[in-house]
Design an enzyme around this catalytic site. Sequence first.
Site, PDB file in Angstrom:
ATOM      1  N   ARG A   1     -13.696  18.378  11.623  1.00  0.00           N
ATOM      2  CA  ARG A   1     -12.225  19.088  10.159  1.00  0.00           C
ATOM      3  C   ARG A   1     -11.725  19.876  10.663  1.00  0.00           C
ATOM      4  O   ARG A   1     -11.310  20.611   9.033  1.00  0.00           O
ATOM      5  CB  ARG A   1     -12.668  17.790   8.689  1.00  0.00           C
ATOM      6  CG  ARG A   1     -13.247  17.331   9.099  1.00  0.00           C
ATOM      7  CD  ARG A   1     -13.889  16.333   7.375  1.00  0.00           C
ATOM      8  NE  ARG A   1     -12.954  16.067   6.555  1.00  0.00           N
ATOM      9  CZ  ARG A   1     -12.608  15.478   5.075  1.00  0.00           C
ATOM     10  NH1 ARG A   1     -13.930  16.268   4.605  1.00  0.00           N
ATOM     11  NH2 ARG A   1     -11.406  15.736   4.664  1.00  0.00           N
TER      12      ARG A   1
ATOM     13  N   LYS B   1      -7.859  26.245  10.806  1.00  0.00           N
ATOM     14  CA  LYS B   1      -7.566  26.050   9.055  1.00  0.00           C
ATOM     15  C   LYS B   1      -7.704  23.492   9.318  1.00  0.00           C
ATOM     16  O   LYS B   1      -8.546  23.365   9.582  1.00  0.00           O
ATOM     17  CB  LYS B   1      -6.040  25.416   9.808  1.00  0.00           C
ATOM     18  CG  LYS B   1      -5.076  24.432   9.193  1.00  0.00           C
ATOM     19  CD  LYS B   1      -4.357  23.281   9.117  1.00  0.00           C
ATOM     20  CE  LYS B   1      -5.374  22.385   9.992  1.00  0.00           C
ATOM     21  NZ  LYS B   1      -4.746  21.195  10.404  1.00  0.00           N
TER      22      LYS B   1
ATOM     23  N   ASP C   1       1.101  -0.933   0.171  1.00  0.00           N
ATOM     24  CA  ASP C   1      -0.488   0.235   0.097  1.00  0.00           C
ATOM     25  C   ASP C   1       0.977   1.077   0.208  1.00  0.00           C
ATOM     26  O   ASP C   1       1.685   1.395   0.692  1.00  0.00           O
ATOM     27  CB  ASP C   1      -1.368  -0.395   1.497  1.00  0.00           C
ATOM     28  CG  ASP C   1      -2.184  -0.801   1.097  1.00  0.00           C
ATOM     29  OD1 ASP C   1      -2.498  -0.712  -0.157  1.00  0.00           O
ATOM     30  OD2 ASP C   1      -3.164  -1.019   2.132  1.00  0.00           O
TER      31      ASP C   1
ATOM     32  N   ASP D   1      -5.584  -3.664   5.781  1.00  0.00           N
ATOM     33  CA  ASP D   1      -6.107  -3.530   6.764  1.00  0.00           C
ATOM     34  C   ASP D   1      -7.906  -3.544   7.210  1.00  0.00           C
ATOM     35  O   ASP D   1      -8.284  -4.172   7.977  1.00  0.00           O
ATOM     36  CB  ASP D   1      -5.073  -2.590   8.410  1.00  0.00           C
ATOM     37  CG  ASP D   1      -5.868  -1.734   6.935  1.00  0.00           C
ATOM     38  OD1 ASP D   1      -5.754  -1.497   6.483  1.00  0.00           O
ATOM     39  OD2 ASP D   1      -4.593   0.169   7.442  1.00  0.00           O
TER      40      ASP D   1
END
Lengths: 679, 567
Positions: free
Chosen positions: A381, A395, A308, A515
């Site tokens: 977020r 931010k 990955d 995973d």
Amino acid sequence: MSKQSLPVPSMTALAPAAARQALAKLAPRLLLKNPVIFATAVVAAMVTLLGLRDLATGVPGAGAAVQIAVWLWAAVLISNFAEALAEGRGRARADSLRATKTDTMVRVLASPDSAHDSATMVSSATLKRGQILLVVAGDIIPADADVVQGVASVDESAITGESAPVIRESGGDFSSVTGGTRIVSDWLVLRVTSEPGRSFLDRMIALVEGAERAKTPNEIALNILLAGLTLIFLLVVVTLEPFARYSGTSIPVVFLAALFVTLIPTTIGGLLSAIGIAGMDRLARANVVAKSGRAVEAAGDVDVLLLDKTGTITFGNRMADALIPAQGVSEAELARAALVASRADDTPEGKSIVELARKLPGANAAMADVAEAIAFSAQARLSGADLTDGTQLRKGSVEAILRQTGAAMDAGLAASVDQIARSGGTPLLVSQGNRIMGAVHLKDIIKPGVRERFAELRAMGIRTVMITGDNPLTAAAIAAEAGVDDFLAEATPEAKLELIRSEQAKGQLVAMCGDGSNDAPALAQADVGVAMNSGTSAAKEAANLIDLDSDPTKLIEVVLVGKQLLISRGALTTFSIANDVAKYFAILPALFIAAYPGLAVLNLMGLQSASSAILSAVIFNALVILALIPLALRGVKYAPSSAAALLRRNLTIYGLGGLIVPFLGIKVIDAAVNALGLV
Amino acid sequence: MPSDYLVFALYAAVTVGLAWMLAGYMHRVFSGQRVWTTPVIAPVERAFLSAAGTGPERVQGWTGYAMAVLVFNLAGFLFLYAVLRMQGMLPGNPEGIGPISADLAFNTAVSFVTNTNWQAYSGEVQLSYLAQMVGLTVQNFVSAATGMAVAVAVIRGFVATGTGKLGNFWVDLTRSVLYVLLPLSILAAVVLIWQGVPQSLGAYVRATTLEGAQQVIAQGPAASQIAIKQLGTNGGGFFGVNSAHPLENPTILSNMIQSVYILLIPVAFCFLFGRMVGDRRQGWAIFAAMGVLFVAGLLLINAPEQAGNPLLTEATGITGPNMEGKEVRFGATLSALWAQSTTAASNGSVNAMHDSFMPLSGLVMLLNMQIGEVIFGGVGAGFYGMLLYVVLAVFLAGLMVGRTPEYLGKKIEGREVTLAVLAFLSMPVGILVFGALAATVPSALSAVQDAGPHGLSEILYAYSSATGNNGSAFAGYGAAAPFHTTLQGIAMLLGRYAIIIPMLAVAGALSVKTPAPATAGTFPTHGPLFVVLLTLTVLILGALTFFPALVLGPIAEHVSMLGGQSF
């Protein structure tokens, strides 16, 4: 990262227990597992009886016979000792794991939605698969389980040695918890996924103890070869007696027995299981749990590695690469706003913004102005700070900041943001009050050293394929930069599975790590599947190796351990067989010199007498096993290189060395035996 | 350069050159492609195969192939046994020779079916023309063809891409005979007739010598049998003393032709292998390993023969090469070359008496056979025998590159190793166990001509020759007693089928595996390193097994000779 070193007791600490074990392993039932050592033990018993009989009847040379018997037993015991030593290291680790497995009372809920105070207390030993549990801060999680509800920090140091707690929450790729770990904040509702006694911890204990160690395919094949050689040498020695009688001489049975034991491959036979156990232990110390030895061996055979991108080739988290001010904003202003707004963001992205902004002039604003820091949260977020003058610095993701400020980006900034997204990067926005100050370019940064790592793998004949969800353009750019051989862009679980199948159809052995539960089919299809411990239980179930550190680069370590395991076996086998040449030159002249005095020319080592030559060969045979124990436990040194180079190197060391070493060794022992007057 | 080396170099160049060309031809033959002989031979081939109700499209797995080999060889054995027992009642017997005993017929029938051609009988005294032709000569062809077919099938197993198919035995057998063995035999027979070898069905010639004595000169259809005895690594001569007989091998030219024919097909198999696996370097590597062992053996045989016997020099003052038991027309050089070729190649024909070679020469000859006749070896048999060592070498050292051992992209795993070990056991059982019996059983000991270590060498030689399917003998050994004819018959069966069946099984196991493409991590099996590895594996595994017995035989004889003692 604060990593406790897992308990690896030193060899000297383990030696006394291993010595006791070596005696216990003399039980015929246990000896039978190893044909070569079993044959040695049978012969040792026979020689002991003959030696004692000779001693009782006062036959000359009885002393030598008894000494030979002693050294034959020594070879058996040393082999047992090596195995016990290897097991001892695993057992120490198993004991520390077992300590976390305590029987406690746990709260069982009727259903995931039941009220928490409706829980009934039951003993953790009675837990069944599918039962619903409630665990709260401070509890030890009693069984492997999936998180059904809640978010909490879990301390997994008992299993992984990593002391920083990790977040576990329902849904997504971080939804499984392991029995024996401890919940340190909040609460979780869990669904038990393992039957009692078959939990991850149970399996791990069994594995590191070597209790469940089934022989691997190569080990079985090697054992057959060693048994075959033992049989051949049995024929050689048994038929030597009639040939000698025909030649008008007779050979004492004790000497024939000594010849037999020195010829059969006792060196590799004695160390074979220690090599296997030590290999598993090396893997365990790298914090990888193998569900079977077969998988470790297969790792050595891997032709294609699917990696990955995230976390393996690039840092798992994107890093701030550039600040792009909006129209009318100076870079210094943007840097200051970004710095202050990111101070409360502990994620690697946030830290990388702080680091980048610091380097820009004028960014080091005094933090005393901050009235309230707003930590980064995945829901919002964004992160930020409210200054004492009321200014709000933020931010966050483009959508979050646009929503927060209600403003729009100017055309130039919008174009830049668009450009960042298209290049495979992630744009963030920084705002001051309602004003958008500019953008941060988060970018994949290739880990230092991976390029060299892939070059090494290529030299070993292993092809690396980068798997990424990025678009082909970005993927190609990163692939070229990282130096992987190939890439699969916009990878879906189906595409991964298809890629593995097509490689396998070409005769390639494929390893991958993953995973998420959507990786489970690919992990199951791959010849070597490594699941991250942080991953879902579906992924862990499908994989044959589990990395407790959840570090995708671990796959490369696993491959190296697998190769080292095979090389160690091959090297000691070659060494063992090459040794026979010198042993012949030690023993045969000694046996036949009475019949044909001219055969003294074969006594290349100039050994002093027939008895001392034979005794020296038997002593060498036992001591060489002892001398090679550290090599067997550590594994033969392995530096990635081409098969041709490895073969040349190992053939020289273990083949040529195996021819020469016993000549020197037996000569030295012979001198010592005579100096001490042993014969 | 001494003249003997020049002879050896010329011989090597001719043999390898011809073998290289033959390999290309055989490759096309065995893959069913057109060759220049096709227009003549194909109709015959089709007729045979359609009569047998089979054809190239009916490919067999390893069990089917092995079963066909066994059925065919069993039928050949029963037929030959019957002919030998009933030759007195059958035509083609101008000398009126009676039937041979049951144990000798068993020994002889096994011997020819297994491509050993051990001759416990003396051809011109005990066999009728019919027995020689329909019995022995037929087996000379088909036993050789069986070896070739099995080798081709084994190679197919190493190449197959997971199909599990090895080809069709009947097709391979027919093609071996019709396209390879017959044309080459006819060619050689014609040249041998020109050189003076008889080819006649007439009765023996009665001549009156100069002294007036009556002499019976045995003759018969010899040239045809000699051609195939060399080409098919059979070695069973028409006359009792084989190619030392002046009518069996009259000239230097006939000697060279026969020497080349001994190794022609075995060498060609190396190159055929390279072509079949699609990588000629693989064939060269095996050729090189065999070549190194061959040249080393040749030099080791040649040196003591050229040096002569020190005891003789001491006693009589005669110096020069060891000429005891050698034909003056061939001398030490050509005799040494023949001795090495015939023991390396499982041929067994002789042009000098091996019993009279120097002890160390005898040692080399013994080892050539004991390691399983894999230095070029018998037609086909030498090659699949060497593949057995390849499997072991690859497995032993292959682990050292950190991967499951592979050969030609096929993993060598438990099943292959088990089978290889099983096959490997046949040599020590046949030579050491049977040899020990022969050295112990009182009634068996009367066969030994000489005392001391030379006597042991004779016993070892007899059982090495039988188990290695060689067929040559230390002439002093009288192996005609029922004990030996029976035990050696079993040794020959062991040395043939206890290797053929496991090797076909190995091929079967490999044929279902998909070959993995070679990478930098793959064990390289085409370079000098592999040649060294394979050579050492043959030497160490082979020598380790037989070294103790050899110490008591030829080595003891040698050191005793140096000490002034002879036996």
